[in-house]
Design an enzyme around this catalytic site. Structure first.
Site, PDB file in Angstrom:
ATOM      1  N   SER A  65      -6.122  -0.503  -2.277  1.00 36.35           N
ATOM      2  CA  SER A  65      -4.699  -0.501  -2.600  1.00 36.35           C
ATOM      3  C   SER A  65      -4.299  -1.528  -3.669  1.00 36.35           C
ATOM      4  O   SER A  65      -4.740  -1.436  -4.793  1.00 36.35           O
ATOM      5  CB  SER A  65      -3.928  -0.713  -1.306  1.00 36.35           C
ATOM      6  N   GLU A 371       8.933  -2.305   4.285  1.00 37.27           N
ATOM      7  CA  GLU A 371       8.582  -3.690   4.025  1.00 37.27           C
ATOM      8  C   GLU A 371       9.222  -4.048   2.682  1.00 37.27           C
ATOM      9  O   GLU A 371       9.403  -3.169   1.826  1.00 37.27           O
ATOM     10  CB  GLU A 371       7.065  -3.857   3.950  1.00 37.27           C
ATOM     11  N   ARG A 499       1.927 -17.067   6.910  1.00 36.02           N
ATOM     12  CA  ARG A 499       1.073 -16.207   7.746  1.00 36.02           C
ATOM     13  C   ARG A 499      -0.226 -15.907   6.999  1.00 36.02           C
ATOM     14  O   ARG A 499      -0.237 -15.860   5.760  1.00 36.02           O
ATOM     15  CB  ARG A 499       1.794 -14.899   8.115  1.00 36.02           C
ATOM     16  N   PRO A 500      -1.313 -15.712   7.755  1.00 32.21           N
ATOM     17  CA  PRO A 500      -2.559 -15.356   7.070  1.00 32.21           C
ATOM     18  C   PRO A 500      -2.471 -13.913   6.602  1.00 32.21           C
ATOM     19  O   PRO A 500      -2.038 -13.044   7.373  1.00 32.21           O
ATOM     20  CB  PRO A 500      -3.620 -15.512   8.171  1.00 32.21           C
ATOM     21  N   SER A 501      -2.863 -13.651   5.371  1.00 30.70           N
ATOM     22  CA  SER A 501      -2.856 -12.269   4.880  1.00 30.70           C
ATOM     23  C   SER A 501      -3.907 -11.465   5.636  1.00 30.70           C
ATOM     24  O   SER A 501      -4.950 -11.989   6.020  1.00 30.70           O
ATOM     25  CB  SER A 501      -3.182 -12.262   3.384  1.00 30.70           C
ATOM     26  N   GLY A 502      -3.644 -10.199   5.811  1.00 29.16           N
ATOM     27  CA  GLY A 502      -4.617  -9.311   6.442  1.00 29.16           C
ATOM     28  C   GLY A 502      -5.320  -8.436   5.421  1.00 29.16           C
ATOM     29  O   GLY A 502      -6.059  -7.519   5.793  1.00 29.16           O
ATOM     30  N   ARG A 508      -0.230 -16.563   3.065  1.00 26.52           N
ATOM     31  CA  ARG A 508       0.976 -16.250   2.288  1.00 26.52           C
ATOM     32  C   ARG A 508       2.108 -17.182   2.719  1.00 26.52           C
ATOM     33  O   ARG A 508       2.282 -17.466   3.911  1.00 26.52           O
ATOM     34  CB  ARG A 508       1.401 -14.803   2.516  1.00 26.52           C
TER      35      ARG A 508
HETATM   36  C1  G16 Z   1      -1.099  -3.312   3.120  1.00 27.93           C
HETATM   37  C2  G16 Z   1      -0.292  -2.860   4.307  1.00 27.93           C
HETATM   38  C3  G16 Z   1       1.141  -3.320   4.163  1.00 27.93           C
HETATM   39  C4  G16 Z   1       1.179  -4.833   3.954  1.00 27.93           C
HETATM   40  C5  G16 Z   1       0.262  -5.236   2.785  1.00 27.93           C
HETATM   41  C6  G16 Z   1       0.115  -6.731   2.648  1.00 27.93           C
HETATM   42  O1  G16 Z   1      -0.564  -2.713   1.967  1.00 27.93           O
HETATM   43  O2  G16 Z   1      -0.361  -1.459   4.415  1.00 27.93           O
HETATM   44  O3  G16 Z   1       1.829  -2.940   5.313  1.00 27.93           O
HETATM   45  O4  G16 Z   1       2.459  -5.259   3.696  1.00 27.93           O
HETATM   46  O5  G16 Z   1      -1.028  -4.718   2.994  1.00 27.93           O
HETATM   47  O6  G16 Z   1      -0.454  -7.247   3.818  1.00 27.93           O
HETATM   48  P1  G16 Z   1      -0.923  -8.739   3.957  1.00 27.93           P
HETATM   49  O7  G16 Z   1       0.275  -9.589   3.652  1.00 27.93           O
HETATM   50  O8  G16 Z   1      -1.372  -8.863   5.382  1.00 27.93           O
HETATM   51  O9  G16 Z   1      -2.006  -8.997   2.955  1.00 27.93           O
HETATM   52  P2  G16 Z   1      -1.479  -2.056   0.851  1.00 27.93           P
HETATM   53  O10 G16 Z   1      -0.494  -1.366  -0.014  1.00 27.93           O
HETATM   54  O11 G16 Z   1      -2.223  -3.160   0.172  1.00 27.93           O
HETATM   55  O12 G16 Z   1      -2.380  -1.144   1.623  1.00 27.93           O
END
Ligand code: G16
EC number: 5.4.2.3
Length: 545
Positions: A65, A371, A499-502, A508
């Site tokens: 993504s 979001e 928060r830790p990014s996923g 972040r």
């Molecule tokens: C993904 C998730 C979203 C999220 C984003 C950032 O988006 O589908 O819901 O907001 O990651 O997440 P994080 O802050 O945990 O890194 P995408 O568009 O990258 O698949």
């Protein structure tokens, strides 16, 4: 069993790098593409088991993504087109991290725990984005499916929401649409044309939209779709992948976080523009005014426009349906205030990740979820859809109610309810602006965003940060939340959280305040607190100004 022998044999061809541990994140596994071959093979295995368990088609999308080109990732799609359930995320993590010799044991544990009938047929749809690594990684998924004797269909290059749509169509026997890209374009473009056909005074300017395709799959698919729009929407496509790099200084994430227009795009003052992200599940709008000032209309502004439109239509139709907006901690304080106090709409806050928002939105007749980063959609309950359908077909209602019901019905058809979808969201927003005769500037003035700033901090292990209250407060490391609270007190209308990014290996930081200077200063000070208390690596964060 012969199947298991085949798994063993094939698994050896997709070895796991020694010592590598990956977590199922905000939306699947995501890291440098070189580390993902075994993950893809194993997710092919898991999707096959999930298909046997649910007796339905499952989707596997290969994409990272918004991440840089060199990363990749995988998203698992459940039967109705939604993200895979949380208990299966745990299976995914176990399978992904199993040592080579333990793969079969973990697989058998899942089969036993879920009481899977291995003689049940399995069907898996696979799609991929335009990253150069996606071709071999999606082949690894297909290998995983065939190792367990499952059937697969390779959709090749598709956007993530297109694959969600295919899975839903397949499992609803075509009731949601035809499970082909043509079917996708037909469904959503026809609804768009129906919605806009009576907006007689739509000018050429209103029909024209400038689009930044992030040099990704969304650009290719918009090109393919164009003829279905019959010139009712004329898109100038920029960053179409012919020159620039994927997501590099362009795309929805860049525009939202940097709060500036993408490179490679010339914007005329007042011109309506939007950006997709790398797999076209997010969109943000923007324009520059005559003084050259940049104005961003993000997921919060979209949620507000859409929920206002739907609320008005429901009132006109005389339908008593409960509407709510679902947001995350990133939602601008002004948007929440406007929705709750001016619009009188119920607002709910969840953790980051559309999987969380989607489930909360399902609790309402009409659940609008977005979001701030532009990822979102609208869900209509079955009962709400039926009521709208009945009213649209009723011959005994007055013109006003009937017209509203017909608009609502076409609105439902233009929305991809399986997941946030940049293409479908774009058509919805364009239709609403056309119906309301509204310019992007007028839309922008519905409320004024509080100045805000997002930063990233690199730490040794981002899991040292644990959060609560929909990620608005940090529980660990000790002293971090106290430090944030003290910093926030220094500024007016201020709020901050970490928060830790996923999806990326970073923490972040979000801050908002009454002025941009204050938001920037607060974000920097909170970044320093994270760096010092959560094991920052590299140089200390520097002030923005
Ligand atoms: C993904 C998730 C979203 C999220 C984003 C950032 O988006 O589908 O819901 O907001 O990651 O997440 P994080 O802050 O945990 O890194 P995408 O568009 O990258 O698949």
């Amino acid at each position: 069993m012969a199947q298991f022998q085949e798994v063993l044999k094939q698994s050896a061809l997709h070895p796991k790098p020694a010592g590598l541990v990956l977590q199922y994140g905000t939306s699947g596994f995501r890291t440098n593409a070189k580390q993902l071959d075994h993950i893809m093979f194993r997710m092919g295995l898991l999707a096959t088991l999930r298909s046997k368990k649910t007796k339905a088609t499952i989707g596997v999308m290969v994409t990272a993504s918004h991440n840089p080109e060199e990363d990749n990732g995988v998203k698992l799609i459940d039967p109705m087109g939604e993200m895979v359930t949380q208990d299966w995320e745990e299976h995914a993590t176990q399978l992904a991290n199993a040592d080579q010799e333990d793969v079969l044991t973990v697989l058998k544990n899942i089969i036993e725990k879920e009481a899977i009938n291995m003689s049940q047929e399995a069907n898996v749809f696979v799609g991929k984005d335009t990253r150069s690594s996606s071709a071999s990684l999606s082949q690894a998924v297909l290998d995983g499916v065939s190792a367990l004797g499952g059937h697969s269909k390779d959709y090749g290059l598709v956007t993530t929401p297109q694959l969600h749509y295919m899975v839903c169509c397949q499992n609803t026997q075509g009731k949601y649409g035809e499970a082909t890209v043509e079917g996708y374009y037909t469904k959503f473009c026809q609804a768009f044309i129906q919605l806009t056909k009576n907006t007689s005074n739509r000018t050429d300017d209103q029909k024209h939209l400038c689009l930044d395709g992030a040099n990704g799959i969304g650009a290719l698919k918009v090109r393919e779709m164009e003829s279905h729009l019959k010139k009712e929407l004329q898109i100038s496509l920029n960053n179409d992948g012919s020159k620039g790099r994927l997501n590099h200084q362009c795309g929805a994430d860049y525009v939202k976080v940097q709060q500036k227009p993408p490179t490679g795009i010339k914007i005329n003052p007042g011109e309506r523009c939007c950006s997709f992200d790398g797999d076209a599940d997010r969109i943000v709008y923007y324009y520059t005014d005559s003084e050259g000032t940049f104005h961003l209309l993000d997921g919060d502004k979209m949620a507000t426009l859409i929920s206002t439109f739907l609320k008005e239509l429901l009132t006109q139709a005389g339908l008593d349906l409960k509407i709510a907006v679902v947001q995350t901690a990133y939602a601008n304080g002004s948007s929440t205030h406007y929705l709750e106090n001016t619009m009188k709409v119920l607002v709910r806050c969840t953790k980051t990740g559309v999987k969380h928002l989607h489930h909360v939105a399902q609790e309402f007749d009409v659940g609008v979820y977005f979001e701030a980063n532009g990822h979102g959609t609208v869900l209509f309950s079955k009962a709400a859809e039926e009521k709208i359908q009945q009213l649209a077909e009723d011959t005994n209602v007055n013109d006003k109610r009937k017209k509203a019901a017909l608009l609502l019905r076409n609105t439902i058809n233009v929305i991809n309810q399986t997941v946030g979808d940049a293409i479908s969201d774009m058509l919805l927003i364009e239709a609403i602006l056309a119906i309301k005769g509204m310019t992007i500037q007028q839309w922008d003035t519905i409320y004024t965003d509080l100045p805000n700033r997002q930063l990233k901090v690199k730490v040794a292990d981002r899991r040292v940060i644990d959060t609560t209250d929909a990620e608005r407060r940090a529980v660990t490391p000790a002293g971090l939340q106290e430090a944030i609270d003290n910093l926030v007190k220094k500024y007016r209308q201020a709020r901050s959280f970490v928060r830790p990014s996923g999806t990326e290996d970073v923490v972040r930081v979000y801050a908002e305040a009454d002025t941009q200077e204050s938001a920037d200063a607060l974000a920097h000070e909170v970044s320093l607190a994270v760096y010092r208390l959560a094991g920052g690596v590299g140089d200390e964060p520097k002030p923005l100004h």
